[in-house]
Design an enzyme around this catalytic site. Structure first.
Site, PDB file in Angstrom:
ATOM      1  N   CYS A  67      -9.315 -30.229  44.341  1.00 32.01           N
ATOM      2  CA  CYS A  67      -8.406 -29.889  45.433  1.00 32.01           C
ATOM      3  C   CYS A  67      -8.547 -30.864  46.590  1.00 32.01           C
ATOM      4  CB  CYS A  67      -8.678 -28.470  45.927  1.00 32.01           C
ATOM      5  SG  CYS A  67      -8.264 -27.204  44.720  1.00 32.01           S
ATOM      6  N   HIS A 106     -15.036 -28.601  42.295  1.00 32.15           N
ATOM      7  CA  HIS A 106     -14.568 -28.249  43.630  1.00 32.15           C
ATOM      8  C   HIS A 106     -14.615 -29.473  44.546  1.00 32.15           C
ATOM      9  CE1 HIS A 106     -14.107 -24.073  42.831  1.00 32.15           C
ATOM     10  NE2 HIS A 106     -15.390 -23.811  42.652  1.00 32.15           N
TER      11      HIS A 106
END
Length: 640
Positions: A317, A268
């Site tokens: 991301c 993440h």
């Protein structure tokens, strides 16, 4: 005889003129009665006042023009499109009463090339109409070389010689100055590295955020490929922020002048005002920059070591969901030198992982692993990754690779290592790297009942050790033998959760031998004391027919990355915070064991997107934080 249709008998012509030059475009047509004219630009805009056969303009920018000719009978015809090319270059030599004959503004310059590379010759001329170019070498016309730029790819000795260009239009012909093109007889040596070092981090078991699947296989496969390229690789899974920072500190210590450094992260992450942040497994919900690791700080540390090549690859991301935060006024950190950023996705977008059958992989890393062994410039490798990913139907329109670099030399990840003059530094790095990758030796255990057991070891990652126990010799009075392994202290097994067993089987049992028992020892970076393997032998005594158990212990010290004592940074940080503690403390980062959670199935899973594909599921590598009560300006100033 009456003319029923409009016929354009003379079309306007394209021109090459200096900026602010007055140009007249002309069209001539024949038809019945009075003809009407309207000029247009290439953006379909009518030219104000352009209602005559002659259009006079002041050339301010390059523009295309066309003229419509019509009559009162609703007939119309269009001229050919023409371009007014505006050249904002020196026009000092242009005659005051210039009529449009070719005037050379820039002559080609001499070139020297290396065997197999390309060279380019350029010349520029004003002209009304636009001039025509024709190149010559050693007085011989070069077929199909009729532009202002001459480029030769993969040049060889036969391309050496004297070059000039003929420039002409209907008014006149002129020639550029002749220039020599030579081949460098003493080309510079191909780029080499004094060493090649890589740190790979994959975070998947988050305490407060959705777990991921792909980093296991992504990090493992990439580590193997980089080792084939000659990199010293340290690969780590599931790190807290303090552990990530400690590992990065050790990685930076391995870098030096002339070294190739590569940092890879899968997990993440997000991007905020031009800075990328990597989310640690212990980051709270909602997280803030102080709970994460800033990528640009990693790059600056790499550059401070004067590396010959610094590469950062991020399969994460770059989207930030808290849009109500105060925007930081701090500008993004600009890279310098031979630096390359390879982003799995573009700014403000998500990165996806694919779960296909028993294997999970990040889509970016899937194509990265496909091309990374190619002996091409590192940016060219990433371009191929981008092309493949752009064609993938799972993420088309959702994810696209972005490459940023300041690569000024044709360096590749496959460049050889040249140690001449760097032997002492190389030996220091060798010792430091080996410390994080050294396996315990095999152990032969002889039990009282006469059974001999061999205990061997393998590293899946630098912080994940696998112990194998195999019965080598059966005792004379034993049967139905089984073995069990355990550790002291008890180490977590991040691979025991549902959905990961198939992937781990593919990693663990791709061995020629067939062990009787295995145990995975994970999170070795948390180990603060010696690690002991307890081997229990269960067997049936053939004389008494009773089941019996015997055990032995094997002290394997601090294996792999445990020897680096990454936890000491966390302890030092905690102590420092305690010294400067105030009424409003930032707190300490928890280093507790991450919770293992199975990924829920179905479309209702939070923070999940699915690409339209029946056989595969694409899941975003991002999590949506709640509204953070943060002052971004303050955090970036203090923490970055």
């Amino acid at each position: 005889m009456m003319i029923s249709e409009i016929v354009i008998v003379r079309h306007p012509v394209s021109v090459y003129v200096p900026v602010n030059h007055k140009v007249t475009l002309s069209v001539r047509a024949e038809g019945t009665g009075i003809l009407n004219y309207q000029w247009f630009t290439d953006d379909d805009q009518e030219v104000l006042g352009g209602t005559e056969a002659d259009l006079t303009i002041k050339a301010l920018k390059t523009q295309r023009y066309v003229c419509r000719v019509s009559d009162r009978f609703c007939n119309c015809a269009f001229s050919e499109w023409v371009k007014v090319k505006v050249l904002d270059i020196d026009k000092s030599g242009l005659p005051e009463n210039w009529l449009g004959e070719p005037h050379i503004a820039e002559n080609p310059k001499p070139q020297t090339f290396r065997q197999g590379t390309k060279f380019t010759l350029c010349c520029v001329a004003f002209g009304i109409p636009s001039p025509h170019y024709q190149w010559y070498r050693n007085g011989q016309l070069l077929p199909n070389k009729s532009g202002g730029t001459l480029q030769i790819n993969h040049a060889t000795a036969e391309h050496c010689g004297s070059y000039l260009c003929s420039i002409s239009n209907v008014l006149q012909e002129t020639w550029t100055e002749a220039v020599d093109v030579d081949m460098d007889q003493n080309p510079t040596a191909a780029p080499t590295a004094t060493d090649k070092v890589a740190l790979l981090i994959g975070n998947l078991n988050y305490s407060n955020h959705p777990p991921l699947m792909a980093p296991i296989m992504d990090v493992h496969e990439l580590a193997n490929l980089l080792q084939q390229l000659g990199f010293r690789v340290v690969s780590l899974l599931d790190l807290t922020r303090e552990e990530m920072l400690a590992a990065i500190d050790k990685f930076i210590q391995l870098l030096d002048r002339g070294v190739y450094g590569l940092f890879y992260y899968a997990g993440h992450g997000y991007e905020r005002v031009g800075r990328n942040y990597l989310v640690a497994v212990d980051a709270p919900q909602p997280y803030q920059p102080e709970n994460c690791v800033c990528v640009q700080r990693v790059m600056l540390s790499m550059q401070d070591k004067q590396t010959a090549l610094s590469v950062i690859l991020l399969d994460t991301c770059r989207k930030w969901y808290n849009q109500d935060c105060i925007t930081s006024g701090i500008m993004p950190l600009a890279p310098s030198g031979n630096t390359v950023y390879g982003y799995a996705t573009c700014e403000d977008a998500e990165a996806y992982e694919v779960q296909d059958g028993g294997k999970s992989t990040g889509i970016f890393t899937k194509y990265l692993n496909k091309h990374i062994l190619h002996t091409e410039k590192v940016t060219h490798v990433l371009e191929k990754v981008s092309e493949d990913l752009g064609r993938d139907p799972l993420v088309k329109g959702k994810q696209q690779v972005e490459i940023k670099h300041t690569l000024k030399e044709p360096r590749t990840l496959a460049d050889p290592v040249r140690t001449t003059g760097h032997t002492r530094e190389l030996h220091k790095r060798e010792a430091c790297w080996r410390q994080a990758n050294e396996l315990p030796p095999k152990k032969q255990l002889m039990f009282v009942c006469g059974v001999e057991v061999e205990v061997s070891f393998s590293a899946l990652f630098s912080n994940v050790l696998v112990a194998f126990a195999t019965v080598k010799t059966k005792g004379p009075r034993t049967e139905d033998l089984t073995l069990t392994l355990s550790s002291i202290p008890l180490m977590e097994d991040i691979f025991s959760s549902a959905g990961r067993s198939e992937e781990m089987d593919s990693l663990l049992f791709n061995r020629s031998d067939n062990p009787d028992c295995t145990i995975q020892l994970c999170a070795l970076q948390k180990l603060t004391k010696m690690l002991v393997i307890k081997v229990e032998l269960h067997y049936t005594n053939m004389e008494t027919r009773q089941r019996q158990t015997d055990s032995q212990q094997v002290d394997i010290g601090r294996p792999l990355v445990a020897s680096c004592k990454l936890y000491t940074r966390s302890h030092a940080t905690t102590a420092k915070k305690q010294e400067v503690a105030s009424a409003q403390s930032l707190g300490t980062v928890a280093s507790s064991k991450p919770k293992l959670r199975q990924t829920p199935a179905g479309p209702c899973r939070p923070f999940t997107r699915k690409a339209e594909c029946a056989a595969k599921v694409a899941v975003t590598r991002s999590n949506e934080p709640e509204e953070n009560d943060e002052n971004e300006l303050q955090f970036l100033t203090l923490l970055d």
